[in-house]
Design an enzyme around this catalytic site. Structure first.
Site, PDB file in Angstrom:
ATOM      1  N   GLY A 273       0.842  -1.195   0.000  1.00  0.00           N
ATOM      2  CA  GLY A 273       0.000   0.000   0.000  1.00  0.00           C
ATOM      3  C   GLY A 273       0.871   1.236   0.000  1.00  0.00           C
TER       4      GLY A 273
ATOM      5  N   MET B 273       2.215   5.141   1.196  1.00  0.00           N
ATOM      6  CA  MET B 273       2.548   5.697   2.514  1.00  0.00           C
ATOM      7  C   MET B 273       1.241   6.085   3.207  1.00  0.00           C
ATOM      8  SD  MET B 273       5.966   7.989   2.036  1.00  0.00           S
ATOM      9  CE  MET B 273       5.972   8.658   3.700  1.00  0.00           C
TER      10      MET B 273
ATOM     11  N   SER C 260      -0.882   4.185   4.633  1.00  0.00           N
ATOM     12  CA  SER C 260      -2.013   3.249   4.486  1.00  0.00           C
ATOM     13  C   SER C 260      -2.134   2.299   5.684  1.00  0.00           C
ATOM     14  CB  SER C 260      -1.886   2.460   3.180  1.00  0.00           C
ATOM     15  OG  SER C 260      -0.728   1.654   3.172  1.00  0.00           O
ATOM     16  N   GLY C 261      -1.201   2.395   6.640  1.00  0.00           N
ATOM     17  CA  GLY C 261      -1.328   1.569   7.842  1.00  0.00           C
ATOM     18  C   GLY C 261      -0.496   0.299   7.833  1.00  0.00           C
TER      19      GLY C 261
ATOM     20  N   ASP D 170       9.827  -4.526   7.220  1.00  0.00           N
ATOM     21  CA  ASP D 170       9.104  -3.289   6.899  1.00  0.00           C
ATOM     22  C   ASP D 170       9.897  -2.579   5.793  1.00  0.00           C
ATOM     23  OD1 ASP D 170       7.103  -1.424   6.935  1.00  0.00           O
ATOM     24  OD2 ASP D 170       7.683  -0.472   8.830  1.00  0.00           O
ATOM     25  N   GLU D 171       9.221  -1.816   4.966  1.00  0.00           N
ATOM     26  CA  GLU D 171       9.866  -1.075   3.869  1.00  0.00           C
ATOM     27  C   GLU D 171      10.699  -2.019   3.006  1.00  0.00           C
ATOM     28  OE1 GLU D 171       9.022   1.971   3.366  1.00  0.00           O
ATOM     29  OE2 GLU D 171       8.442   2.794   5.317  1.00  0.00           O
TER      30      GLU D 171
ATOM     31  N   GLN E 110      10.712  -2.622  -0.008  1.00  0.00           N
ATOM     32  CA  GLN E 110      11.149  -2.097  -1.317  1.00  0.00           C
ATOM     33  C   GLN E 110      12.538  -1.474  -1.272  1.00  0.00           C
ATOM     34  OE1 GLN E 110       8.807  -0.534   0.555  1.00  0.00           O
ATOM     35  NE2 GLN E 110       9.706   1.481   0.870  1.00  0.00           N
TER      36      GLN E 110
ATOM     37  N   CYS F 281      -6.928   9.823   0.165  1.00  0.00           N
ATOM     38  CA  CYS F 281      -6.355  10.854  -0.704  1.00  0.00           C
ATOM     39  C   CYS F 281      -6.470  12.202   0.010  1.00  0.00           C
ATOM     40  CB  CYS F 281      -7.084  10.894  -2.041  1.00  0.00           C
ATOM     41  SG  CYS F 281      -6.549  12.270  -3.076  1.00  0.00           S
TER      42      CYS F 281
ATOM     43  N   CYS G 115      -8.783  14.753  -2.253  1.00  0.00           N
ATOM     44  CA  CYS G 115     -10.235  14.637  -2.482  1.00  0.00           C
ATOM     45  C   CYS G 115     -10.949  13.716  -1.506  1.00  0.00           C
ATOM     46  CB  CYS G 115     -10.504  14.189  -3.915  1.00  0.00           C
ATOM     47  SG  CYS G 115     -10.174  12.438  -4.186  1.00  0.00           S
TER      48      CYS G 115
HETATM   49  P1  ADP Z   1       2.449   3.216   6.505  1.00  0.00           P
HETATM   50  O1  ADP Z   1       3.407   2.327   7.261  1.00  0.00           O
HETATM   51  O2  ADP Z   1       1.640   2.474   5.466  1.00  0.00           O
HETATM   52  O3  ADP Z   1       3.106   4.439   5.959  1.00  0.00           O
HETATM   53  P2  ADP Z   1       1.456   3.879   9.147  1.00  0.00           P
HETATM   54  O4  ADP Z   1       0.973   2.601   9.787  1.00  0.00           O
HETATM   55  O5  ADP Z   1       2.801   4.372   9.551  1.00  0.00           O
HETATM   56  O6  ADP Z   1       1.356   3.709   7.548  1.00  0.00           O
HETATM   57  O7  ADP Z   1       0.433   5.055   9.432  1.00  0.00           O
HETATM   58  C1  ADP Z   1      -0.952   4.940   9.327  1.00  0.00           C
HETATM   59  C2  ADP Z   1      -1.541   6.161  10.035  1.00  0.00           C
HETATM   60  O8  ADP Z   1      -1.219   7.341   9.304  1.00  0.00           O
HETATM   61  C3  ADP Z   1      -3.046   6.198  10.081  1.00  0.00           C
HETATM   62  O9  ADP Z   1      -3.538   5.423  11.144  1.00  0.00           O
HETATM   63  C4  ADP Z   1      -3.320   7.682  10.290  1.00  0.00           C
HETATM   64  O10 ADP Z   1      -3.258   8.019  11.660  1.00  0.00           O
HETATM   65  C5  ADP Z   1      -2.138   8.369   9.624  1.00  0.00           C
HETATM   66  N1  ADP Z   1      -2.421   9.076   8.369  1.00  0.00           N
HETATM   67  C6  ADP Z   1      -1.825  10.246   7.996  1.00  0.00           C
HETATM   68  N2  ADP Z   1      -2.209  10.608   6.763  1.00  0.00           N
HETATM   69  C7  ADP Z   1      -3.093   9.678   6.328  1.00  0.00           C
HETATM   70  C8  ADP Z   1      -3.822   9.473   5.100  1.00  0.00           C
HETATM   71  N3  ADP Z   1      -3.731  10.325   4.082  1.00  0.00           N
HETATM   72  N4  ADP Z   1      -4.607   8.376   4.987  1.00  0.00           N
HETATM   73  C9  ADP Z   1      -4.698   7.493   6.027  1.00  0.00           C
HETATM   74  N5  ADP Z   1      -4.024   7.615   7.200  1.00  0.00           N
HETATM   75  C10 ADP Z   1      -3.227   8.683   7.348  1.00  0.00           C
HETATM   76 MG    MG Z   2       5.535   2.472   7.418  1.00  0.00          MG
END
Ligand code: ADP
Ligand code: MG
Length: 192
Positions: free
Chosen positions: A17, A19, A21-22, A94-95, A97, A152, A155
């Site tokens: 997913g 950045m 996306s959790g 994690d990461e 890629q 997003c 939007c």
């Molecule tokens: P990833 O590891 O995929 O980058 P993280 O688990 O570190 O994601 O972070 C997810 C958290 O980021 C969400 O629970 C939310 O608090 C926060 N967040 C910040 N911006 C967004 C966004 N645009 N969409 C969804 N969550 C977001």
């Molecule tokens: Mg991350």
């Protein structure tokens, strides 16, 4: 209850997913549950990811964290030695890629041949919407796939892309909310 490690090939679970996306939050939750169940989990992150002060932990954007070892993306074979000393049943990347594609895929194969369950989280696309490192190939090989979406920031619809709002060339530029936003197919822009 801790299950005995199976002598059969270890499973591959891939979480993909953009950045925000959790992905990291999901990994932290998985570590907690697996550990509570009695599994020995080894979490790995690439050296390149020096956000959060380069500490030996993975850290989500909503400040959840768990300990991790830092491994050079060019020498992921180091993980195999760690497996012997830690006797891990599960290895979490994690990461993913950011690790050398061929090397990390080989390492994951070795781990799975030893019966270890591998869980890899990574970006499917880079800021130019091009495939990013090993994530797409690993997704193809996975026994379990989870594709996550962010929101997003332009939007409000589901976002599968990462937009580099700071500009800058090169596939890898490490940064967090100061440099990137999540955006959908329609809103995503590539800045020159
Ligand atoms: P990833 O590891 O995929 O980058 P993280 O688990 O570190 O994601 O972070 C997810 C958290 O980021 C969400 O629970 C939310 O608090 C926060 N967040 C910040 N911006 C967004 C966004 N645009 N969409 C969804 N969550 C977001
Ligand atoms: Mg991350």
């Amino acid at each position: 209850m801790r299950k005995k490690r199976q002598s059969s090939r270890g499973r591959l679970t891939v979480i993909a997913g953009p950045m925000f996306s959790g992905k990291t939050s999901k990994l932290v939750a998985m570590v907690e549950v697996f550990t509570r169940m009695g599994y020995k989990v080894l979490t790995v992150k690439p050296k390149l990811d020096d956000r959060y002060g380069g500490k030996d932990e993975i850290h989500s954007h909503d400040h959840k964290k768990t300990p991790a070892i830092i491994v050079d993306g060019e020498t992921p074979e180091a993980i195999i030695e760690k497996i012997v000393t830690t006797r891990a049943d599960k290895v979490i990347f994690d990461e993913v890629q950011f690790f050398d594609k061929e090397k990390v895929m080989r390492v994951i194969d070795v781990l799975r041949k030893r019966g270890i369950h591998v869980i890899a989280a990574g970006l499917l696309y880079d800021y130019q919407r091009k495939p990013f490192g090993s994530t797409p190939d690993l997704l193809g090989l996975a026994d379990e796939r989870l594709e996550l979406f962010a929101i997003c920031q332009k939007c409000g619809s589901l976002a599968r892309h990462t937009e580099r709002v700071s500009g800058g060339k090169g596939q890898i530029v490490v940064g967090a909310a100061n440099m990137y936003i999540a955006s959908c197919e329609k809103c995503h822009r590539i800045y020159k």
